[in-house]
Design an enzyme around this catalytic site. Structure first.
Site, PDB file in Angstrom:
ATOM      1  CD1 TRP A  69       6.758   3.031  -0.707  1.00  0.00           C
ATOM      2  CD2 TRP A  69       8.333   4.236   0.337  1.00  0.00           C
ATOM      3  NE1 TRP A  69       7.230   3.963  -1.590  1.00  0.00           N
ATOM      4  CE2 TRP A  69       8.193   4.721  -0.987  1.00  0.00           C
ATOM      5  CE3 TRP A  69       9.256   4.835   1.180  1.00  0.00           C
ATOM      6  CZ2 TRP A  69       8.943   5.779  -1.482  1.00  0.00           C
ATOM      7  CZ3 TRP A  69      10.020   5.893   0.682  1.00  0.00           C
ATOM      8  CH2 TRP A  69       9.851   6.346  -0.636  1.00  0.00           C
ATOM      9  N   GLY A  70       7.274   4.263   4.119  1.00  0.00           N
ATOM     10  CA  GLY A  70       7.828   5.485   4.682  1.00  0.00           C
ATOM     11  C   GLY A  70       9.247   5.193   5.133  1.00  0.00           C
ATOM     12  CG  HIS A  71      13.081   7.148   7.505  1.00  0.00           C
ATOM     13  ND1 HIS A  71      14.142   6.945   6.664  1.00  0.00           N
ATOM     14  CD2 HIS A  71      13.596   7.256   8.740  1.00  0.00           C
ATOM     15  CE1 HIS A  71      15.255   6.938   7.364  1.00  0.00           C
ATOM     16  NE2 HIS A  71      14.956   7.125   8.634  1.00  0.00           N
ATOM     17  CG  PHE A  72      10.039   4.985  11.094  1.00  0.00           C
ATOM     18  CD1 PHE A  72      10.621   4.715  12.321  1.00  0.00           C
ATOM     19  CD2 PHE A  72      10.008   6.296  10.642  1.00  0.00           C
ATOM     20  CE1 PHE A  72      11.164   5.736  13.079  1.00  0.00           C
ATOM     21  CE2 PHE A  72      10.543   7.316  11.395  1.00  0.00           C
ATOM     22  CZ  PHE A  72      11.133   7.043  12.614  1.00  0.00           C
ATOM     23  CB  SER A  73       7.027   0.941   8.279  1.00  0.00           C
ATOM     24  OG  SER A  73       6.265   2.062   7.857  1.00  0.00           O
ATOM     25  CB  THR A  74       7.053  -1.866   3.618  1.00  0.00           C
ATOM     26  OG1 THR A  74       7.346  -2.981   4.470  1.00  0.00           O
ATOM     27  CG2 THR A  74       8.316  -1.449   2.897  1.00  0.00           C
ATOM     28  CG  LEU A 111      -2.117  -0.859   1.273  1.00  0.00           C
ATOM     29  CD1 LEU A 111      -2.773  -0.790   2.641  1.00  0.00           C
ATOM     30  CD2 LEU A 111      -3.101  -0.471   0.185  1.00  0.00           C
ATOM     31  CG  ASP A 168       6.957  13.748  10.227  1.00  0.00           C
ATOM     32  OD1 ASP A 168       7.271  14.819   9.657  1.00  0.00           O
ATOM     33  OD2 ASP A 168       7.255  12.631   9.768  1.00  0.00           O
TER      34      ASP A 168
HETATM   35  P1  ADP Z   1       6.386   5.567   8.188  1.00  0.00           P
HETATM   36  O1  ADP Z   1       6.439   5.698   9.673  1.00  0.00           O
HETATM   37  O2  ADP Z   1       7.344   4.547   7.671  1.00  0.00           O
HETATM   38  O3  ADP Z   1       6.478   6.893   7.486  1.00  0.00           O
HETATM   39  P2  ADP Z   1       3.503   5.589   7.680  1.00  0.00           P
HETATM   40  O4  ADP Z   1       2.638   5.192   8.822  1.00  0.00           O
HETATM   41  O5  ADP Z   1       3.604   7.044   7.378  1.00  0.00           O
HETATM   42  O6  ADP Z   1       4.953   4.939   7.864  1.00  0.00           O
HETATM   43  O7  ADP Z   1       3.032   4.823   6.377  1.00  0.00           O
HETATM   44  C1  ADP Z   1       3.740   4.952   5.158  1.00  0.00           C
HETATM   45  C2  ADP Z   1       2.772   5.110   3.994  1.00  0.00           C
HETATM   46  O8  ADP Z   1       1.976   3.912   3.897  1.00  0.00           O
HETATM   47  C3  ADP Z   1       1.773   6.251   4.144  1.00  0.00           C
HETATM   48  O9  ADP Z   1       2.254   7.476   3.633  1.00  0.00           O
HETATM   49  C4  ADP Z   1       0.597   5.726   3.309  1.00  0.00           C
HETATM   50  O10 ADP Z   1       0.803   5.990   1.935  1.00  0.00           O
HETATM   51  C5  ADP Z   1       0.643   4.220   3.541  1.00  0.00           C
HETATM   52  N1  ADP Z   1      -0.255   3.830   4.634  1.00  0.00           N
HETATM   53  C6  ADP Z   1       0.008   3.901   5.956  1.00  0.00           C
HETATM   54  N2  ADP Z   1      -1.029   3.486   6.702  1.00  0.00           N
HETATM   55  C7  ADP Z   1      -2.002   3.149   5.831  1.00  0.00           C
HETATM   56  C8  ADP Z   1      -3.352   2.642   5.975  1.00  0.00           C
HETATM   57  N3  ADP Z   1      -3.888   2.434   7.161  1.00  0.00           N
HETATM   58  N4  ADP Z   1      -4.039   2.414   4.847  1.00  0.00           N
HETATM   59  C9  ADP Z   1      -3.487   2.651   3.632  1.00  0.00           C
HETATM   60  N5  ADP Z   1      -2.260   3.114   3.425  1.00  0.00           N
HETATM   61  C10 ADP Z   1      -1.503   3.363   4.506  1.00  0.00           C
HETATM   62 MG    MG Z   2       5.156   8.497   7.264  1.00  0.00          MG
END
Ligand code: ADP
Ligand code: MG
Length: 506
Positions: free
Chosen positions: A29-34, A27, A158
């Site tokens: 990803w971000g710096h911390f996770s997918t 769906l 953030d």
């Molecule tokens: P990180 O801490 O790695 O930045 P996020 O929680 O911001 O992680 O999630 C990264 C991305 O994943 C988000 O910008 C979004 O595009 C997608 N995402 C996160 N949570 C959801 C969710 N509940 N439903 C759909 N997409 C999500």
């Molecule tokens: Mg994020």
């Protein structure tokens, strides 16, 4: 990043939490996770699983994130007058750990949402989102922040477009469409491979770029210092409101129309592999129908009762009003002056970011987009841009800022940048972004209290919910917070502008 300590190389059909969750597709990803779409075999519904990198620092941060999520996900909000507000924060459904080749990963399970606001900004080609939608997003964001700050004692730290997600409505129906499209894509790829007999695919894993949540670099339309001095001349026709916003198309499909045919993927320019990945993964960004263009007016859209719902997500950098984890907070463009200068900060830092975000939704441009030059740093430029828009930095910040000496001389002038050109927000909105005089005035009256340079004086989220600009917000017309005062500062909120000391660890 897909190495021991890094992201988990998840794959379709993989089982999680003793077989309870089955992985479907990526769906985001971000710096911390997918973040992955998965089927919950217990509830028989789909969920979003955030799989955190396995390094110790990420794991520890994730355990804090879970504590913070549990605090904001508790149902108190419904009982204690925050009913509307708590709907606008992503709630945690489950958490566990998952062991893979790259180590042990913390996994958080959430309801499935759609695109983040950056995707929406891009769909409007960085020319700004129609005001009626911006009002909906702004009011919900402020309600959510008010709840976090006043009820939960949590500071997000953030707030930015990537961390605010849109709801998609009927998740299960959309998942069905998405699975159909994924299958079609896989079939097409097979045919294509057979035809060309060469492998041109990059594995998903390597397509993830290393965008950091606190570095925030991303491609935008302009990137020069004093960019606000450059007026774009000539007319800039806006795209028809919905021509490229599949989010709404999906919603239309949800309202009883037949399953749509996928559209051939249009070539994108100027998008890095990682961004493209991000842009096309989310559920609501799937290309699901032939885009014929939509020239409905805003008035007609209104009668369609299209209500955007957003939720604040990603508490991965959040902290408590009485326990800050770091002073390096906020993504660059949304970073508040007190944080740049190294002063005390608190919940009001989120309000600064929220104002930057709302400006960006309205215009498609960052409010501040600092860059370094030969003789000045990014921070120098950032402060200069802030002063140009909002006036001199209050002496109190100069006195107490740990880094103040490196930016300012004893007379309080910037050391490295001497030529400043003041350009007040209202004029920027009118001259650069062509807002009509009256609207520019109202928007600037709405944003400026949230951009007060002194963090203790900054307007609080709850009070701003009562702003006249938000009175006619579709779906939230009657929503006011009588206990909060318009333009009032959150000085009564514990930890508003500095960490409350002397509390035990959470
Ligand atoms: P990180 O801490 O790695 O930045 P996020 O929680 O911001 O992680 O999630 C990264 C991305 O994943 C988000 O910008 C979004 O595009 C997608 N995402 C996160 N949570 C959801 C969710 N509940 N439903 C759909 N997409 C999500
Ligand atoms: Mg994020």
């Amino acid at each position: 990043d897909y190495k021991p300590g890094g992201y988990h190389p998840a794959s379709r059909g993989e089982l999680y939490n003793n077989g309870r969750y089955i992985l479907v597709r990526k769906l985001g990803w971000g710096h911390f996770s997918t973040v992955w779409l998965a089927k919950d075999t217990v509830s028989n519904a789909h969920v979003a699983m955030k799989v955190v990198r396995s390094d110790k620092v990420y794991t520890e941060a994730a355990l804090d994130e879970i504590k913070l999520l549990k605090r904001v996900s508790s149902s108190d909000g419904f009982l204690e007058g925050f009913c509307e507000a708590s709907k606008h924060i992503l709630s945690l459904l489950d958490n566990f750990t998952h062991t893979g080749p790259n180590g042990k990963h913390v996994v958080m399970v959430f309801e499935v949402l759609g695109e983040n606001l950056l995707a929406l900004i891009k769909k409007y080609e960085h020319r700004g989102i129609p005001t009626m939608y911006v009002k909906q997003i702004a009011k919900q964001l402020l309600l959510g922040l008010d709840y976090m700050h006043r009820k939960c004692g949590v500071i997000h730290t953030d707030i930015k477009p990537e961390n605010v997600l849109m709801e998609v409505g009927d998740v299960e129906a959309i998942v069905k469409m998405v699975e159909l499209l994924d299958k079609q894509k896989r079939d097409q790829r097979k045919v294509h491979r057979r035809a060309t007999r060469t492998s041109i695919e990059t594995p998903t894993a390597t397509a993830v770029s290393s965008r950091s949540s606190t570095s925030g670099s991303r491609e935008r339309v302009s990137g020069r210092r004093l960019r606000r001095h450059t007026l774009i001349t000539g007319s800039q026709p806006l795209p028809s409101p919905l021509s490229s916003t599949n989010f709404f198309e999906i919603k239309a499909q949800m309202m009883g129309q037949s399953l749509p045919r996928p559209m051939p993927t249009t070539p994108k320019t100027n998008v890095s592999a990682g961004e493209e990945e991000q842009a096309t993964n989310s559920l609501s960004s799937m290309e699901i129908s032939n885009t014929t263009g939509d020239d409905r007016t805003e008035e007609e859209l209104r009668t369609d009762s299209d209500v955007i719902q957003v939720k604040i997500a990603d508490l991965g950098n959040a902290c408590w009003f009485d326990e800050h984890y770091t002073n390096s907070i906020q993504t660059r463009e949304y970073r508040s002056p007190e944080v740049i200068i190294g002063c005390e900060w608190g919940a009001s830092a989120d309000i600064w970011s929220a104002a930057c975000l709302i400006f960006e939704l309205l215009t498609g441009d960052f409010l501040f987009e600092p860059d370094e030059g030969h003789s000045y740093s990014k921070d120098d430029d950032h402060i200069a841009q802030i002063v140009e828009l909002l006036g001199e930095i209050p002496s109190q910040l100069l006195r107490t800022g740990r880094h103040a000496r490196s930016f300012f001389n004893s007379r309080g002038q910037l050391r490295n940048i001497s030529k400043l050109k003041f350009w007040p927000l209202k004029d920027v909105l009118r001259e650069k972004y062509k807002f009509p005089e009256e609207e520019a005035q109202t928007i600037s009256e709405f944003l400026l209290p949230m951009l007060r340079l002194n963090p203790s004086e900054r307007a609080d989220a709850g009070g701003m919910v009562n702003h006249p600009w938000l009175n006619d917000t579709v779906g939230l017309e009657g929503v006011q917070l009588s206990e909060r005062q318009l333009y009032g500062s959150g000085a009564d909120i514990p930890g508003w502008y500095r960490e409350v000391a002397g509390h035990p660890r959470h």
